[in-house]
Design an enzyme around this catalytic site. Structure first.
Site, PDB file in Angstrom:
ATOM      1  N   HIS A  58      41.387  38.518  40.780  1.00  0.00           N
ATOM      2  CA  HIS A  58      40.905  39.155  42.004  1.00  0.00           C
ATOM      3  C   HIS A  58      42.060  39.850  42.704  1.00  0.00           C
ATOM      4  O   HIS A  58      43.204  39.385  42.680  1.00  0.00           O
ATOM      5  CB  HIS A  58      40.219  38.145  42.928  1.00  0.00           C
TER       6      HIS A  58
ATOM      7  N   ASP B 230      42.064  40.780  46.075  1.00  0.00           N
ATOM      8  CA  ASP B 230      42.207  40.528  47.514  1.00  0.00           C
ATOM      9  C   ASP B 230      43.086  39.315  47.766  1.00  0.00           C
ATOM     10  O   ASP B 230      43.248  38.437  46.902  1.00  0.00           O
ATOM     11  CB  ASP B 230      40.838  40.363  48.183  1.00  0.00           C
TER      12      ASP B 230
ATOM     13  N   GLU C 232      37.116  38.032  46.407  1.00  0.00           N
ATOM     14  CA  GLU C 232      36.995  36.674  45.897  1.00  0.00           C
ATOM     15  C   GLU C 232      37.250  35.657  46.993  1.00  0.00           C
ATOM     16  O   GLU C 232      36.586  34.613  47.065  1.00  0.00           O
ATOM     17  CB  GLU C 232      37.984  36.472  44.743  1.00  0.00           C
TER      18      GLU C 232
ATOM     19  N   GLU D 280      44.038  32.355  37.937  1.00  0.00           N
ATOM     20  CA  GLU D 280      44.435  31.677  39.171  1.00  0.00           C
ATOM     21  C   GLU D 280      45.661  30.806  38.888  1.00  0.00           C
ATOM     22  O   GLU D 280      45.875  30.348  37.753  1.00  0.00           O
ATOM     23  CB  GLU D 280      43.294  30.807  39.697  1.00  0.00           C
TER      24      GLU D 280
ATOM     25  N   HIS E 112      48.088  30.877  49.958  1.00  0.00           N
ATOM     26  CA  HIS E 112      47.550  30.902  51.320  1.00  0.00           C
ATOM     27  C   HIS E 112      48.577  30.465  52.370  1.00  0.00           C
ATOM     28  O   HIS E 112      48.222  30.315  53.534  1.00  0.00           O
ATOM     29  CB  HIS E 112      46.292  30.036  51.448  1.00  0.00           C
TER      30      HIS E 112
END
Length: 383
Positions: free
Chosen positions: A70, A72, A134, A162, A356
């Site tokens: 992904h 984003d 995503e 991932e 994150h």
């Protein structure tokens, strides 16, 4: 610019936070692929502000391998970064920048493989699949998968990159995110029994949700491959009320269920809705027949549970060099690929321990390891 490190530097420079467009990054990848005469298809959202990208290298009439990621990233707002988040910074063998681990590092390695893929004599095709949104519910990949359904030959394997520290992952939980809106009746707080306090009834529903979650912790519901080994329920957002001396007419809360692949998160939502309709709403309407409780879905994606004895597991073991399979707590687009009939595994560079967070990074060692994994894949599908 064909090394994974250089490509990562280019990718990180695009601010593809989910609230922003990803088109500049997608157009960069399209132009990069065009340099090697690799055509690609762009699948836009309704507003044409975002797009998925799908490209194929090799014989399209054969089942092949999808390398999926992904584009984003999550926001950096309010995070104490010590480096510029959208500029790659190298320090002590680590590459810092938003998305470096989650998951532009993997995309960079996939793009770095393109020159070798083009030169190779492939007996199976390699597909490059890049999606949008995503991070806000695996939204973009759904239209990409719908487009793949129209193709005569379906891919045999999807590798979602991932960050797993290049350890092959065969399972993750599914997720259902829901919103509950409670509408009651406002009045002066001195006459509270004449009103319908939406916050208090929301609290009752949240309490019931907690009791449902507690039951899911029972040992008979456990799957020890996961951490925690049971499905979880939690309320993450609540809002309501205008002033302390006004009985609140409205309250809203958002909750999520992260369910083991063998369990249906919709059953939790349905149980709470039944409790609301049968136990709570009648008491609210006894005071005001205008009272309402409404549930709506915010996002959802299925869990992933690839068989450890499947061909997909054997392939990722060969590519990664490890036959020790794991699970992860976070969700991916893998469950959607699997539901579309494409066997899926998760394996990529970096760790979600950095995802994150401020000063997100992927190590050069992990990036190089991913390059090596993809080279092993290339060798296995070459004539």
């Amino acid at each position: 610019m064909s090394s994974s490190r250089d490509l990562l530097e280019a990718l990180v420079a695009f601010d593809t936070t989910s609230r922003e467009s990803n088109l500049q990054l997608i157009e960069f990848v399209r132009d990069y692929l065009a340099r090697f005469e690799v055509p690609c298809e762009l699948i836009y959202n309704d507003e044409r502000s975002k797009a998925n990208l799908f490209a194929t290298i090799g014989p399209a009439d054969q089942p092949g391998i999808v390398l999926s990621g992904h584009t984003d990233v999550v926001p950096v707002d309010g995070q104490p970064w010590t480096v510029a988040p959208f500029k790659l910074t190298e320090r002590d063998g680590k590459l810092y920048g938003r998305g470096s681990a989650d998951m532009k590092g993997y995309i960079a390695c996939v793009l770095a493989l393109v020159p070798s893929l083009v030169k190779a004599s492939l007996r199976l095709p390699v597909h490059i699949a890049l999606s949008y949104d995503e991070e806000v519910g695996c939204l973009g990949v759904r239209s990409l998968l719908k487009a793949l359904e129209q193709r005569p030959v379906k891919p045999m394997l999807c590798i979602i990159g991932e960050p797993t520290e290049l350890k092959p992952v065969l399972g993750h939980k599914g997720k259902l995110a829901m919103r509950c809106d409670i509408h009651g009746e406002a009045c002066h707080s001195a006459y509270a029994p004449l009103g319908v306090n939406a916050i208090e009834y929301a609290a009752e529903l949240i309490g019931e949700l907690g009791r449902i979650g507690h039951r899911l912790k029972a040992p008979e519901h456990h799957d020890t491959r996961f951490d925690p080994p049971f499905s979880t329920v939690q309320t993450g957002v609540i809002s309501g009320g205008k002033a302390l001396n006004i009985v609140p007419a409205d309250c809203r809360f958002d909750f999520e269920i992260r369910a083991l692949p063998s369990q249906d998160p919709g059953l939790v939502a349905q149980e709470l809705q039944t409790y609301a309709e049968q136990q709570v709403l009648p008491r609210m309407r006894a005071v005001s027949d205008q009272s309402e409780i409404r549930f709506s879905e915010l996002s959802a994606y299925p869990g992933l549970a690839t068989d450890a004895h499947s061909e997909a597991a054997e392939l990722i073991a060969a590519f990664s060099g490890s036959g020790e399979f794991g699970t992860v707590a976070f969700g991916t687009e893998g469950g959607l690929f699997d539901a579309a009939g494409i066997a899926t595994v998760v394996c990529g560079p970096g760790s979600m321990d950095q995802g994150h967070k401020p000063d997100e990074f992927v190590s050069l060692e992990q990036l190089n390891g991913c390059d090596e994994m993809l080279q092993r894949m290339l060798l296995s599908i070459s004539r």
